[in-house]
Design a protein around this motif. Sequence first.
Motif, PDB file in Angstrom:
ATOM      1  N   PHE A  60      27.222 -72.027   1.899  1.00  0.00           N
ATOM      2  CA  PHE A  60      28.420 -72.388   1.149  1.00  0.00           C
ATOM      3  C   PHE A  60      28.460 -71.620  -0.163  1.00  0.00           C
ATOM      4  O   PHE A  60      27.428 -71.156  -0.651  1.00  0.00           O
ATOM      5  CB  PHE A  60      28.443 -73.892   0.858  1.00  0.00           C
ATOM      6  N   SER A  64      30.027 -72.840  -3.115  1.00  0.00           N
ATOM      7  CA  SER A  64      30.085 -73.606  -4.361  1.00  0.00           C
ATOM      8  C   SER A  64      29.327 -74.920  -4.214  1.00  0.00           C
ATOM      9  O   SER A  64      29.107 -75.415  -3.103  1.00  0.00           O
ATOM     10  CB  SER A  64      31.545 -73.902  -4.737  1.00  0.00           C
ATOM     11  N   GLU A 124      30.340 -77.866  -5.177  1.00  0.00           N
ATOM     12  CA  GLU A 124      31.212 -78.938  -4.693  1.00  0.00           C
ATOM     13  C   GLU A 124      31.277 -78.904  -3.162  1.00  0.00           C
ATOM     14  O   GLU A 124      31.251 -79.937  -2.513  1.00  0.00           O
ATOM     15  CB  GLU A 124      32.634 -78.792  -5.265  1.00  0.00           C
ATOM     16  N   HIS A 125      31.365 -77.684  -2.637  1.00  0.00           N
ATOM     17  CA  HIS A 125      31.530 -77.530  -1.195  1.00  0.00           C
ATOM     18  C   HIS A 125      30.290 -78.042  -0.446  1.00  0.00           C
ATOM     19  O   HIS A 125      30.394 -78.790   0.523  1.00  0.00           O
ATOM     20  CB  HIS A 125      31.789 -76.050  -0.878  1.00  0.00           C
ATOM     21  N   ASP A 180      30.058 -81.836  -0.631  1.00  0.00           N
ATOM     22  CA  ASP A 180      31.001 -82.461   0.297  1.00  0.00           C
ATOM     23  C   ASP A 180      30.482 -82.349   1.733  1.00  0.00           C
ATOM     24  O   ASP A 180      30.502 -83.313   2.499  1.00  0.00           O
ATOM     25  CB  ASP A 180      32.360 -81.766   0.144  1.00  0.00           C
ATOM     26  N   ALA A 181      29.967 -81.159   2.077  1.00  0.00           N
ATOM     27  CA  ALA A 181      29.448 -80.940   3.432  1.00  0.00           C
ATOM     28  C   ALA A 181      28.266 -81.861   3.713  1.00  0.00           C
ATOM     29  O   ALA A 181      28.151 -82.446   4.792  1.00  0.00           O
ATOM     30  CB  ALA A 181      29.030 -79.481   3.586  1.00  0.00           C
ATOM     31  N   GLN A 222      33.765 -75.605   7.387  1.00  0.00           N
ATOM     32  CA  GLN A 222      34.224 -74.354   6.783  1.00  0.00           C
ATOM     33  C   GLN A 222      33.207 -73.693   5.854  1.00  0.00           C
ATOM     34  O   GLN A 222      33.481 -73.466   4.678  1.00  0.00           O
ATOM     35  CB  GLN A 222      35.538 -74.568   6.032  1.00  0.00           C
ATOM     36  N   PRO A 223      32.031 -73.420   6.391  1.00  0.00           N
ATOM     37  CA  PRO A 223      31.045 -72.701   5.572  1.00  0.00           C
ATOM     38  C   PRO A 223      31.317 -71.210   5.607  1.00  0.00           C
ATOM     39  O   PRO A 223      32.195 -70.735   6.332  1.00  0.00           O
ATOM     40  CB  PRO A 223      29.724 -73.022   6.269  1.00  0.00           C
ATOM     41  N   LYS A 224      30.571 -70.468   4.799  1.00  0.00           N
ATOM     42  CA  LYS A 224      30.657 -68.999   4.822  1.00  0.00           C
ATOM     43  C   LYS A 224      30.056 -68.455   6.116  1.00  0.00           C
ATOM     44  O   LYS A 224      30.468 -67.409   6.599  1.00  0.00           O
ATOM     45  CB  LYS A 224      29.890 -68.452   3.617  1.00  0.00           C
TER      46      LYS A 224
END
Lengths: 180, 391
Positions: free
Chosen positions: A15, A17, A19-20, A23-24, A171-173
């Motif tokens: 990820f 960030s 925050e991301h 959340d994940a 929605q990870p990188k």
Amino acid sequence: MKRNRPSIYGLLAEFESAEHVLDAAKRAYADGYRKLEAYSPFPVEGLDEAIGFHRSRVPLIVLMGGIAGGLTGFGMECFSAIYHYPINVGGRPLFSWPAFIPVTFELTVLFAAFSAVLGMLALNGLPKPYHPLFNVERFVLHGHDRFFLCVEATDAKFDRETTKRFLESLQPKGVYEVEP
Amino acid sequence: MSERNDSLRSQLDRIQWCALVIGLLCVTGCATAGRLDAAQFFRSWFVAFLFWIGLPLGCLVILMIHHLAGGRWGFGVRRLLEAGTRTLPVMALLFIPLLFGLQALYIWARPEAVAADALLQHKQPYLNVPFFLVRAAIYFAVWLALAWRLDRAAAAQDQTPGPGVTQRLTALSGGGLVAYGVTMTFAAVDWAMSLEPEWFSTVYGVLIMTGQVLGGFALVIIVAALLMKQKPLADAMTAVQFHDLGKFLFTFVVFWAYIAFAQYLIIWAGNLPEETSWYHRRFEGGWSGVGIFLMIFHFFVPFFLLLSADLKRRPGALAAVAAGVLVVCVVDVFWIVKPAFAKNGFSVHWMDVAALAGIGGLWVAAFVRQLKGRSLVPAHDARVEEELRWA
């Protein structure tokens, strides 16, 4: 039940960030995953709770270390002043406990500090010369600016395909398989 | 929202009136009995005064530490601390009765005792009534000025967001802490240590100040735990903030023990008659029991209780420990001061209790009155807003 479980260490999601990844991690935990581990370049507040890490046993180890240190210090003073080398200092009794307190205090702090560091290393399983995560080339970025969430294969709910699909839904990188 | 604040307001009103009535009754009782036994009145009043002035001064110190160091721990309790510092004028008024009893309190204020004692004559350039009064005036002037300027700046901060006022508060607090350290050291020597003028200890001021800061933290923990059930403090005070305040309480419990023991160890090791007299007086005639009580309940019990992170995160439990610490702080002041008067061993006069409740009632009433005067949570704090952005 036989599952599709080939021998891999786990699945790693990248990820961009804090925050991301937070959340994940929350969503993965809510989905029932328990063998989660998160990797970030700096401490992310709330991330440890999000992956279900509630209680460290380090404080207990520190308490034990502190008590052991205090007893050692006081015991050493008593042993040397009363039994091993009794000496009359200004007519004071051999058991002059006020004079023993500074050493007791210092050894309490010393032992507690050492048990904090050593206990932390032991609970983390360190030093560890080999870790499978480094088989993923991009994992070195966890020391720079990327955040990783790993679902380990030992998780009861782990399944190579469904877990991969689940991680991709966050929605990870990228999602990578970690060789053991 | 307004209904909630109304219930909070009526609750505070009730506490304020109860405290005021209790305070006035006890003060009247003491004053009446004081006409028969003036010496006892002044002694009891002095012990009570020394304890209660510790709370506003402790609040002042904690407030300045927060302005200097920042941190979310102080944001929720800042208004409580400010309310505490605004009660200093009341304590200055309650100091005035003592001025009529200097001869009853201090041996160096009795001309015939000074004439008979070479040591007191030697110390007279410092320990004399006019200079004592001038110094006391200076202490109160410094404290009141500090509290007033910090309060004005805090009020301005609510009107104008931005870093300007915050910087002014920080600068004021840096110098203010130094000023407090100097004035309170001298005040402790003047007011309490000179009760036994033959004795001296260089760490005495720090010991008194530690008690004040400890009392200040205990106070804000109790008040915050009482008020946190209602808005607006419910949003500002979470388990994390109580955890932080609990750590502070723990720190000062340990620091008190460290300083108190350091003083004892040095005097014990030196074993000089002019230094050990102070402890002899406090280990004889029942006072040793009070000393052992302090060792257990001022250090060991709160120390082991406050080790627990769970306890520190539960406002009710933490407030209970803080209340216990506050009570033990009273015993501490009592143990430090009272043996200087009670030469015949341990005793508690009813006026000791009444003066404590009297000054306490008036102080609590003043504190609650100040608490109601402002919103319970500051409107702006540039530094805290910065931190919240990152949280």
